[in-house]
Write an enzyme that holds these catalytic residues in place. Structure first.
Site, PDB file in Angstrom:
ATOM      1  N   ARG A   1       0.928  -1.186  -0.139  1.00  0.00           N
ATOM      2  CA  ARG A   1      -0.146  -0.056  -0.016  1.00  0.00           C
ATOM      3  C   ARG A   1       0.871   1.407   0.033  1.00  0.00           C
ATOM      4  O   ARG A   1       1.972   1.357   0.516  1.00  0.00           O
ATOM      5  CB  ARG A   1      -0.814   0.109   1.416  1.00  0.00           C
TER       6      ARG A   1
ATOM      7  N   HIS B   1       0.689   1.299 -10.490  1.00  0.00           N
ATOM      8  CA  HIS B   1      -0.223   0.524  -9.605  1.00  0.00           C
ATOM      9  C   HIS B   1      -0.814  -0.606 -10.497  1.00  0.00           C
ATOM     10  O   HIS B   1      -2.066  -0.736 -10.539  1.00  0.00           O
ATOM     11  CB  HIS B   1      -1.291   1.463  -9.236  1.00  0.00           C
TER      12      HIS B   1
END
Length: 318
Positions: A233, A281
């Site tokens: 994250r 991502h």
């Protein structure tokens, strides 16, 4: 035969074209669901059963009084739980179709091999049309890859890098057992784990305990010259500390797929740093069709009163 009750699902994930794609896939798997865009004025808030979202505006989910399930368009849910008013009483489902673990394993394997074989230097040399042979000190069996976080994605990643010949270890909050992988557990074993990591792979969930965990102190506990693969994250990485560790040669290279601010600002020094591969991502991204099938399966199980996969536990934080 009992008639199927029509259900309404709102989508906030991508633009209008994405909504059309979600609609086509979801209705292919669950024809009884009417799929609408997030801001469709024809949909009354009290008619909405399900919401499939990415970064919904604050308060919007709480304004759907009859919401039955919230579906996160990605595996992470911090883009939802960051809203102080998100409806905690409504089950929240993370996007974890079976293909997700395979995709993450592929990314981790790619990154580990690229760091091992100094791919960044090869790219620079090609860009400069420079023909310079160089030696690589180690091969995979001489290199220890440590997986920080042994959930579904971490387990598959550990299996894949182990199959490539890397010595593979793992760390998790609670004890795990995985064939061919030396597993460490709990805060008391973290230092021993870090001390062995020639390449550290972070796949931790977003919790209060993992916030900012990849800081200067942790990076200093890795062997000098270690590599980092970060696909957990964005909030877990101190990017300034990473740049400093690379500039001091404490780290030799890094793959970073998740950032605290996304998209990463165009003027951020990470883009041009010679030691960093920036990826947008995409480490475990699967197609919308795969995610739609997974969500349709979870909705079907939920409607039958059966267990659902990927349910977020607010107590554990993942």
């Amino acid at each position: 035969m009992t008639p199927v009750v029509p259900r309404v699902l709102l989508v906030k994930s991508g633009g209008e074209a994405a909504v059309a794609e979600w609609r086509a896939h979801l209705q292919g798997f669950a024809p009884h669901i009417a799929v609408h865009g997030w801001d469709d004025p024809s949909v009354a808030p009290d008619s909405v059963d399900y919401a499939l979202v990415w970064q919904p505006e604050l308060g919007r989910l709480a304004a759907l009084p009859n919401l039955r399930l919230v579906l996160s368009a990605g595996a992470g849910v911090d883009h939802i739980t960051a809203d102080p008013g998100w409806p905690r009483q409504v089950p929240l489902i993370r996007s974890i179709p079976p293909e997700t673990a395979q995709r993450m394993g592929e990314y981790v394997a790619m990154a580990a091999l690229a760091l091992l074989r100094n791919l960044k230097r090869l790219v620079r040399q090609q860009d400069a049309r420079e023909w310079t042979a160089f030696e690589v000190e180690r091969s995979a069996p001489d290199t220890c890859v440590g997986i920080l976080g042994l959930g579904t994605l971490g387990l598959r990643s550990a299996q894949m890098v182990s199959a490539l010949g890397f010595r593979t270890i793992g760390w998790s909050r609670t004890a795990k057992a995985l064939e061919g992988v030396h597993c460490y557990a709990g805060p008391g074993e973290l230092d021993a784990f870090l001390s062995r990591c020639d390449i550290l792979v972070c796949l931790l969930p977003a919790t209060a305990q993992t916030e900012g965990i990849l800081n200067a102190d942790l990076l200093a506990r890795l062997p000098k010259g270690a590599g980092l693969v970060h696909a957990g994250r964005g909030s877990q990485l101190d990017l300034d500390a990473l740049l400093a560790a690379l500039d001091s040669a404490q780290l030799s290279g890094a793959f970073v797929d998740v950032f605290a601010e996304e998209p990463l600002p165009r003027d951020h020094p990470a883009w041009s740093h010679p030691g960093i591969f920036v990826t947008p991502h995409v480490a475990a991204t699967v197609t919308r069709r795969m995610r739609a099938r997974f969500f349709a399966q979870q909705i079907a199980a939920f409607e039958k009163g059966e267990p659902v996969q990927g349910r977020f536990d607010p107590v554990r934080g993942y």
